[in-house]
Design a protein around this motif. Sequence first.
Motif, PDB file in Angstrom:
ATOM      1  N   GLN A  58       6.428  18.558   4.199  1.00 28.57           N
ATOM      2  CA  GLN A  58       5.540  17.710   5.209  1.00 28.57           C
ATOM      3  C   GLN A  58       3.934  17.880   4.671  1.00 28.57           C
ATOM      4  N   THR A  59       3.873  18.866   4.042  1.00 32.49           N
ATOM      5  CA  THR A  59       2.395  18.976   3.365  1.00 32.49           C
ATOM      6  C   THR A  59       2.054  18.206   2.406  1.00 32.49           C
ATOM      7  N   ASN A  60       2.942  18.565   1.305  1.00 31.56           N
ATOM      8  CA  ASN A  60       2.802  18.021   0.173  1.00 31.56           C
ATOM      9  C   ASN A  60       3.566  16.634  -0.305  1.00 31.56           C
ATOM     10  N   ILE A  61       4.107  16.035   0.347  1.00 30.20           N
ATOM     11  CA  ILE A  61       4.641  14.695   0.292  1.00 30.20           C
ATOM     12  C   ILE A  61       4.508  13.619   1.340  1.00 30.20           C
ATOM     13  N   PHE A  62       4.992  14.071   2.864  1.00 30.71           N
ATOM     14  CA  PHE A  62       4.904  13.202   3.517  1.00 30.71           C
ATOM     15  C   PHE A  62       3.300  13.057   4.079  1.00 30.71           C
ATOM     16  N   ASP A  63       2.561  14.039   4.428  1.00 27.13           N
ATOM     17  CA  ASP A  63       1.197  13.873   4.884  1.00 27.13           C
ATOM     18  C   ASP A  63       0.202  13.188   3.763  1.00 27.13           C
ATOM     19  N   ARG A  64       0.513  13.724   2.553  1.00 30.41           N
ATOM     20  CA  ARG A  64      -0.213  12.816   1.389  1.00 30.41           C
ATOM     21  C   ARG A  64      -0.034  11.339   1.440  1.00 30.41           C
ATOM     22  N   VAL A  65       1.250  11.040   1.474  1.00 30.35           N
ATOM     23  CA  VAL A  65       1.683   9.688   1.437  1.00 30.35           C
ATOM     24  C   VAL A  65       0.914   8.868   2.733  1.00 30.35           C
ATOM     25  N   LYS A  66       0.941   9.600   3.818  1.00 29.57           N
ATOM     26  CA  LYS A  66       0.518   9.189   5.287  1.00 29.57           C
ATOM     27  C   LYS A  66      -0.854   8.958   5.107  1.00 29.57           C
ATOM     28  N   CYS A 122      -3.037   8.777   2.414  1.00 30.20           N
ATOM     29  CA  CYS A 122      -3.316   7.567   1.290  1.00 30.20           C
ATOM     30  C   CYS A 122      -3.199   6.483   2.223  1.00 30.20           C
ATOM     31  N   THR A 123      -1.912   6.176   2.746  1.00 32.51           N
ATOM     32  CA  THR A 123      -1.776   5.051   3.277  1.00 32.51           C
ATOM     33  C   THR A 123      -2.663   4.492   4.495  1.00 32.51           C
ATOM     34  N   ARG A 124      -2.858   5.359   5.260  1.00 36.85           N
ATOM     35  CA  ARG A 124      -3.920   5.072   6.302  1.00 36.85           C
ATOM     36  C   ARG A 124      -5.300   4.734   5.661  1.00 36.85           C
ATOM     37  N   SER A 125      -5.725   5.270   4.646  1.00 33.09           N
ATOM     38  CA  SER A 125      -7.100   5.326   4.080  1.00 33.09           C
ATOM     39  C   SER A 125      -7.281   4.029   3.591  1.00 33.09           C
ATOM     40  N   ARG A 126      -5.914   3.327   3.163  1.00 32.99           N
ATOM     41  CA  ARG A 126      -6.203   2.122   2.474  1.00 32.99           C
ATOM     42  C   ARG A 126      -5.858   0.752   3.164  1.00 32.99           C
ATOM     43  N   LEU A 127      -5.406   1.021   4.557  1.00 30.08           N
ATOM     44  CA  LEU A 127      -4.751  -0.211   5.369  1.00 30.08           C
ATOM     45  C   LEU A 127      -6.244  -0.580   5.927  1.00 30.08           C
ATOM     46  N   PRO A 128      -6.260  -2.124   6.218  1.00 31.20           N
ATOM     47  CA  PRO A 128      -7.429  -2.824   6.668  1.00 31.20           C
ATOM     48  C   PRO A 128      -7.479  -1.929   8.213  1.00 31.20           C
ATOM     49  N   ILE A 151       0.773  -1.171  -0.008  1.00 31.37           N
ATOM     50  CA  ILE A 151       0.196  -0.042   0.037  1.00 31.37           C
ATOM     51  C   ILE A 151       0.966   1.207  -0.080  1.00 31.37           C
ATOM     52  N   LEU A 152       1.972   1.184   0.672  1.00 33.08           N
ATOM     53  CA  LEU A 152       2.815   2.212   0.866  1.00 33.08           C
ATOM     54  C   LEU A 152       3.514   2.804  -0.308  1.00 33.08           C
TER      55      LEU A 152
END
Length: 214
Positions: free
Chosen positions: A197-205, A207-213, A149-150
């Motif tokens: 932080q805003t445009n890269i890390f937070d976006r990945v974070k 996205c990842t959290r929304s897809r994790l079971p 997912i990441l």
Amino acid sequence: MEDGFYQYALRKTDGFVFSDDGTHNDRVRRLVTQVRKMAITYFYQTPAAFAREFDQDDWVQHAMIHFFKCIETYDRKRPFDNFVRYIVKRRLEDQRRRLYRSNPETDTGADGRPSRFFSGISASIQRKAEADPAAGPEQDFLRKEAARILLKCVRQLEKVERMLFAKHEMENVSFRKLYDLVPGYAKSFATFKRWYQTNIFDRVKTCTRSRLPE
């Protein structure tokens, strides 16, 4: 990126010595074009398998980063264009050697040449997913699923953003070094950190959290 880099190079190289004739605009534009063509040539000279993770744009970006570094280190003892071509060629050679060192040969391909696999960000995430071989089957599955997912979320970023994420999160490259790699992305170091932080890390974070079971 190239147009923005051209404008930056145009300002920074004012007064530099060049070996060819023409206006300053023409010299800089010609040199940027030459560096881009050098990078594309190296891209086509590497095995096709590398293009999956380090494609033509990555080669061009790599060359432009070292072009920028040449501007900062130029000592005016020789024509600037000769200096850039020499340094960029060496750095492209170094990059190609790194690719070959990090990608062991596999079976011979249909064309008779050794094929290789690219151990880029995908492999970095995979190594982290396999960091604990003693974990049970359930933990092992969840860890690998999280890595998948990441990776999918990281691939949604722009090329420059993926490069910055990989260098900072996977290779532990400092923000200061990242800031120096991408001139023009932020007006100051503090702004760059907030932008990351805003445009890269937070976006990945997110996205990842929304897809994790659950």
